[in-house]
Design a protein around this motif. Structure first.
Motif, PDB file in Angstrom:
ATOM      1  N   PHE A  63       8.048 -70.458  15.970  1.00  0.00           N
ATOM      2  CA  PHE A  63       7.276 -69.564  16.836  1.00  0.00           C
ATOM      3  C   PHE A  63       5.803 -69.451  16.466  1.00  0.00           C
ATOM      4  O   PHE A  63       4.985 -69.048  17.286  1.00  0.00           O
ATOM      5  CB  PHE A  63       7.921 -68.169  16.904  1.00  0.00           C
ATOM      6  CG  PHE A  63       8.094 -67.493  15.575  1.00  0.00           C
ATOM      7  CD1 PHE A  63       7.059 -66.805  14.975  1.00  0.00           C
ATOM      8  CD2 PHE A  63       9.322 -67.527  14.926  1.00  0.00           C
ATOM      9  CE1 PHE A  63       7.223 -66.174  13.748  1.00  0.00           C
ATOM     10  CE2 PHE A  63       9.506 -66.900  13.706  1.00  0.00           C
ATOM     11  CZ  PHE A  63       8.449 -66.214  13.111  1.00  0.00           C
ATOM     12  N   THR A  64       5.411 -69.838  15.235  1.00  0.00           N
ATOM     13  CA  THR A  64       3.996 -69.801  14.869  1.00  0.00           C
ATOM     14  C   THR A  64       3.247 -71.060  15.308  1.00  0.00           C
ATOM     15  O   THR A  64       2.032 -71.028  15.497  1.00  0.00           O
ATOM     16  CB  THR A  64       3.814 -69.659  13.347  1.00  0.00           C
ATOM     17  OG1 THR A  64       4.154 -70.893  12.697  1.00  0.00           O
ATOM     18  CG2 THR A  64       4.651 -68.527  12.781  1.00  0.00           C
ATOM     19  N   GLU A 125      -1.122 -67.937  20.961  1.00  0.00           N
ATOM     20  CA  GLU A 125       0.137 -67.904  21.713  1.00  0.00           C
ATOM     21  C   GLU A 125       0.598 -69.309  22.074  1.00  0.00           C
ATOM     22  O   GLU A 125       1.245 -69.523  23.093  1.00  0.00           O
ATOM     23  CB  GLU A 125      -0.023 -67.053  22.974  1.00  0.00           C
ATOM     24  CG  GLU A 125      -0.258 -65.581  22.696  1.00  0.00           C
ATOM     25  CD  GLU A 125      -0.178 -64.739  23.949  1.00  0.00           C
ATOM     26  OE1 GLU A 125      -0.565 -65.232  25.028  1.00  0.00           O
ATOM     27  OE2 GLU A 125       0.276 -63.584  23.857  1.00  0.00           O
ATOM     28  N   ARG A 126       0.304 -70.263  21.209  1.00  0.00           N
ATOM     29  CA  ARG A 126       0.584 -71.665  21.543  1.00  0.00           C
ATOM     30  C   ARG A 126       2.075 -71.942  21.744  1.00  0.00           C
ATOM     31  O   ARG A 126       2.440 -72.867  22.460  1.00  0.00           O
ATOM     32  CB  ARG A 126      -0.007 -72.586  20.468  1.00  0.00           C
ATOM     33  CG  ARG A 126       0.763 -72.637  19.173  1.00  0.00           C
ATOM     34  CD  ARG A 126       0.038 -73.394  18.082  1.00  0.00           C
ATOM     35  NE  ARG A 126      -0.753 -72.471  17.271  1.00  0.00           N
ATOM     36  CZ  ARG A 126      -1.260 -72.792  16.088  1.00  0.00           C
ATOM     37  NH1 ARG A 126      -1.111 -74.022  15.623  1.00  0.00           N
ATOM     38  NH2 ARG A 126      -1.945 -71.913  15.383  1.00  0.00           N
ATOM     39  N   LYS A 128       4.347 -69.476  22.731  1.00  0.00           N
ATOM     40  CA  LYS A 128       4.932 -68.383  23.514  1.00  0.00           C
ATOM     41  C   LYS A 128       5.909 -68.881  24.571  1.00  0.00           C
ATOM     42  O   LYS A 128       6.991 -68.302  24.757  1.00  0.00           O
ATOM     43  CB  LYS A 128       3.823 -67.579  24.188  1.00  0.00           C
ATOM     44  CG  LYS A 128       4.327 -66.446  25.091  1.00  0.00           C
ATOM     45  CD  LYS A 128       3.168 -65.650  25.683  1.00  0.00           C
ATOM     46  CE  LYS A 128       3.664 -64.617  26.675  1.00  0.00           C
ATOM     47  NZ  LYS A 128       4.549 -63.601  26.060  1.00  0.00           N
ATOM     48  N   TYR A 132       8.959 -66.780  22.924  1.00  0.00           N
ATOM     49  CA  TYR A 132       8.907 -65.379  23.369  1.00  0.00           C
ATOM     50  C   TYR A 132       8.255 -65.273  24.746  1.00  0.00           C
ATOM     51  O   TYR A 132       7.308 -64.525  24.958  1.00  0.00           O
ATOM     52  CB  TYR A 132       8.181 -64.506  22.331  1.00  0.00           C
ATOM     53  CG  TYR A 132       6.801 -64.983  21.914  1.00  0.00           C
ATOM     54  CD1 TYR A 132       5.653 -64.325  22.347  1.00  0.00           C
ATOM     55  CD2 TYR A 132       6.639 -66.082  21.069  1.00  0.00           C
ATOM     56  CE1 TYR A 132       4.386 -64.749  21.956  1.00  0.00           C
ATOM     57  CE2 TYR A 132       5.384 -66.510  20.678  1.00  0.00           C
ATOM     58  CZ  TYR A 132       4.262 -65.835  21.130  1.00  0.00           C
ATOM     59  OH  TYR A 132       3.004 -66.257  20.736  1.00  0.00           O
ATOM     60  N   PRO A 133       8.794 -66.003  25.721  1.00  0.00           N
ATOM     61  CA  PRO A 133       8.154 -66.063  27.042  1.00  0.00           C
ATOM     62  C   PRO A 133       8.091 -64.724  27.765  1.00  0.00           C
ATOM     63  O   PRO A 133       7.190 -64.515  28.583  1.00  0.00           O
ATOM     64  CB  PRO A 133       9.007 -67.073  27.812  1.00  0.00           C
ATOM     65  CG  PRO A 133      10.295 -67.158  27.080  1.00  0.00           C
ATOM     66  CD  PRO A 133       9.984 -66.876  25.657  1.00  0.00           C
ATOM     67  N   ASP A 136       5.487 -59.506  25.262  1.00  0.00           N
ATOM     68  CA  ASP A 136       4.059 -59.463  24.976  1.00  0.00           C
ATOM     69  C   ASP A 136       3.868 -59.517  23.470  1.00  0.00           C
ATOM     70  O   ASP A 136       4.523 -58.769  22.726  1.00  0.00           O
ATOM     71  CB  ASP A 136       3.447 -58.179  25.543  1.00  0.00           C
ATOM     72  CG  ASP A 136       1.930 -58.215  25.508  1.00  0.00           C
ATOM     73  OD1 ASP A 136       1.368 -58.062  24.397  1.00  0.00           O
ATOM     74  OD2 ASP A 136       1.308 -58.395  26.566  1.00  0.00           O
ATOM     75  N   LYS A 137       3.002 -60.383  22.994  1.00  0.00           N
ATOM     76  CA  LYS A 137       2.852 -60.559  21.552  1.00  0.00           C
ATOM     77  C   LYS A 137       2.454 -59.265  20.854  1.00  0.00           C
ATOM     78  O   LYS A 137       2.788 -59.057  19.680  1.00  0.00           O
ATOM     79  CB  LYS A 137       1.830 -61.666  21.252  1.00  0.00           C
ATOM     80  CG  LYS A 137       1.868 -62.104  19.783  1.00  0.00           C
ATOM     81  CD  LYS A 137       0.958 -63.271  19.498  1.00  0.00           C
ATOM     82  CE  LYS A 137       1.067 -63.672  18.032  1.00  0.00           C
ATOM     83  NZ  LYS A 137       0.143 -64.746  17.650  1.00  0.00           N
ATOM     84  N   LEU A 140       5.481 -57.415  19.159  1.00  0.00           N
ATOM     85  CA  LEU A 140       6.406 -58.071  18.234  1.00  0.00           C
ATOM     86  C   LEU A 140       6.838 -57.169  17.085  1.00  0.00           C
ATOM     87  O   LEU A 140       7.993 -57.230  16.641  1.00  0.00           O
ATOM     88  CB  LEU A 140       5.794 -59.364  17.700  1.00  0.00           C
ATOM     89  CG  LEU A 140       5.610 -60.492  18.714  1.00  0.00           C
ATOM     90  CD1 LEU A 140       5.016 -61.725  18.053  1.00  0.00           C
ATOM     91  CD2 LEU A 140       6.930 -60.842  19.401  1.00  0.00           C
TER      92      LEU A 140
END
Length: 262
Positions: A63-64, A125-126, A128, A132-133, A136-137, A140
């Motif tokens: 996810f990162t 958000e590369r 996302k 985590y579509p 919202d970041k 988290l």
């Protein structure tokens, strides 16, 4: 020599000495030795080489979007009791035509710190669209997907799935490739040689809750097979993540380690 020349020479000597001291290289700083794992930790492959390992945080497919700090080698480290319990579960599953596959095991605190720093960078958000579509970041932390401490750092927690035998290889992730939501149908989302669990690994979505009622049929049966087998070997599931298991009698309940994975 004149009186003036003598005075000037006398003044020049301390200045020359001072310049020599200033030009001398500073003593080398002694680097702090990196922490080492205690003797209670083992490589999972030394206890059970049949368990597959796909250590995601050593790669950029997480996810990162970057290799996470602290992962020097793509290996699973665990406390010996956790590794031996996982071996017992593997023996049960092999007889049924399955193998375990781990995505993450011991996680150093520096890796957790890396997650926290990434989560605070709202502009990154590369990944996302896959992981985590629908979240919202900025939420988290509030939603519990990222925290400043992780049970993984205690050494008896792992992220794990099932693979049907014979195991086919999973193709490598290509950075920059088009991303598909982690809850998309198995044939659409990023390919994984695991059985269909209803979502991909590290899917930040309520569909990842182990007993989410929307996950039914074969997908639910796969989750329950993993759950019942690991619980029978002494593990406890985190109900928000179908892949997350902790040894019930973990030896380090209050210690969070920070030695690198190597």
């Amino acid at each position: 020599m004149s009186r003036l020349s003598a005075v000037l020479r006398t003044l020049a000597l301390p200045l020359t000495a001072l310049l020599a001291v200033s030009a001398a290289p500073a003593p080398a700083a002694h680097a702090e030795p990196e922490p080492r794992p205690p003797k209670e930790f083992v490589a999972l492959s030394d206890v059970d080489p049949t368990i597959l390992q796909e250590m995601r945080y050593f790669t950029r497919h997480n996810f990162t979007g970057h290799r996470v700090d602290g992962y020097r080698r793509p290996v699973c480290l665990l406390t010996r009791p956790a590794a031996e319990a996982l071996h017992r579960a593997q023996r049960v599953l092999l007889r049924k035509g399955y193998t375990l596959k781990v995505y993450d095991c011991y996680r150093p605190q520096r890796a957790v710190n890396d997650f926290v720093a990434w989560a605070k960078d709202l502009g990154d958000e590369r990944m996302k669209a896959e992981f985590y579509p629908q979240v919202d970041k900025s939420r988290l932390f509030l939603d519990g997907y990222i925290a400043e401490k992780s049970g993984h750092s205690r050494g008896s927690t792992m992220d794990v799935t099932l693979v049907r035998l014979p195991a086919r290889p999973t193709r490598p992730y290509v950075p920059g490739e088009p991303l598909v939501p982690c809850y998309a149908p198995k044939g659409v989302r990023f390919p994984d040689n695991s059985v269909d669990m209803g979502t991909g690994y590290d899917c930040f979505d309520t569909l990842s809750h182990t007993l989410d009622p929307r996950i039914d049929g074969r997908r639910r049966a796969n989750r329950l097979l993993l759950k019942s087998t690991l619980e029978g070997a002494g593990f406890v599931n985190l109900k928000e993540e179908w892949w997350h298991y902790t040894l019930r009698d973990e030896p380090f309940r209050d210690t969070y380690f920070d030695f690198p994975v190597r």
